[in-house]
Write an enzyme that holds these catalytic residues in place. Sequence first.
Site: not given
Length: 433
Positions: A99, A102
């Site tokens: 993502h 992240d």
Amino acid sequence: MTDFFKGIPAIKYEGPDSDNEFAFRHYNPDEIVMGKTMKEQLRFGAAYWHSFAWPGDDPFGGQTFDRPWFGNTLELAKLKADVAFEMFQILDVPYFCFHDADVRPEGATFAETTANLEAIVDYFAEKMDETGVKLLWGTANLFSHRRFMSGAATNPDPDIFAFSAATIKTCMDATMKLGGENYVLWGGREGYETLLNTDMGRERRQAGRMLQMVVDYKHKMGYKGAILIEPKPQEPTKHQYDYDVATVYGFLKDFGLEGEVQVNVEQGHAILAGHSFEHELALARELGIFGSIDMNRNDYQSGWDTDQFPNNVPEMALAYYEVLRAGGFKTGGTNFDSKLRRQSLDAEDLILAHVGGMDACAAGLKAAAAILEDGKLEAARNARYAGWDSANGAALMSDDLTTIHDRVLAQNLNPDPKSGRQERLENLVNKYF
Ligand code: GLC
Ligand code: MN
């Protein structure tokens, strides 16, 4: 090289008799299973979020992991990337997934956050080039930040819908730039906590509009990867609109997107929805929307989405059986959306968790292939439906009620029930594990 995984060797296949913890016993990347190498059949991917971004918190306590890359700067994000790619190489996983949140530090503004993402995407591109590791899928985290507490696409505030749409564009751009094979949408907050404050009709239409825009952008950009929805019934919200495969299919039909979007089926989410993993996979296959899998189990007692590494070979065998029956992965793969237990602090734990998970999947795949190649299970299933291939059976698909009624009368039909033979088939299948 960082020193995080210092002393841990690259993991190699040593076979079932090996006592070496740092070796595969079943995953032999070059071994041919049903016409492809295991590496090509399984298409393993490691998830950035659980392994490198999750601090080890749970509802009762905070961070347990003390990782040198934790913090909100570009420099630390690059250190995190260095460590992540070292793990991908130690395990020799061909893919990873991430993502936006992240991998990049959050900026003070949308523009700054996007610039941070772009900087990391460039850094990833270099590392992917150096190592040959590829991107299985990218996605936007539209659930962690407090602005998404009432949803992203389904938020009552149109500004948050707009912010989410813009974020998805940046994440699709990042995925396309890195040659990602899929783009995933998981609607963690796309649901409701209470119907008392929720306009379900509007929220569903908003979600449909967002998905339509994603599909339009894919075509506008000529992106050849797949758009995947990941079903989950609840948690974090009380009810999520993408409850399970059947619900997602109904949603896609409603918005005319069933030819455009497939599903990323997660074992833990299947269990949370009250299904088995193989049920969700088989249904996705039958509906023509099977895309990819997230490989992480739940705890059967606690009922939470505990995201544990797979370790149950018979479960994996039944799952890969459905994957093989679907013709195997095309753009999809096996993403370890699995996390360590919060007490598993060591770098070695992270490696060994993946080694065990990869081995369980590999053993499952081999068992699944043996069941299919032997053909006994398929033969038994086909025999059970053989009547439908007879003239009378086939006619039922076109005759009307009156015709059928008259034939039942004329033939004086009085059919006897036949055994479903479940236990015999369970015994048969157990022989392959
Ligand atoms: C979250 C979910 C996970 C999903 C991922 C990507 O981390 O917990 O199941 O696969 O987001 O959307
Ligand atoms: Mn998942």
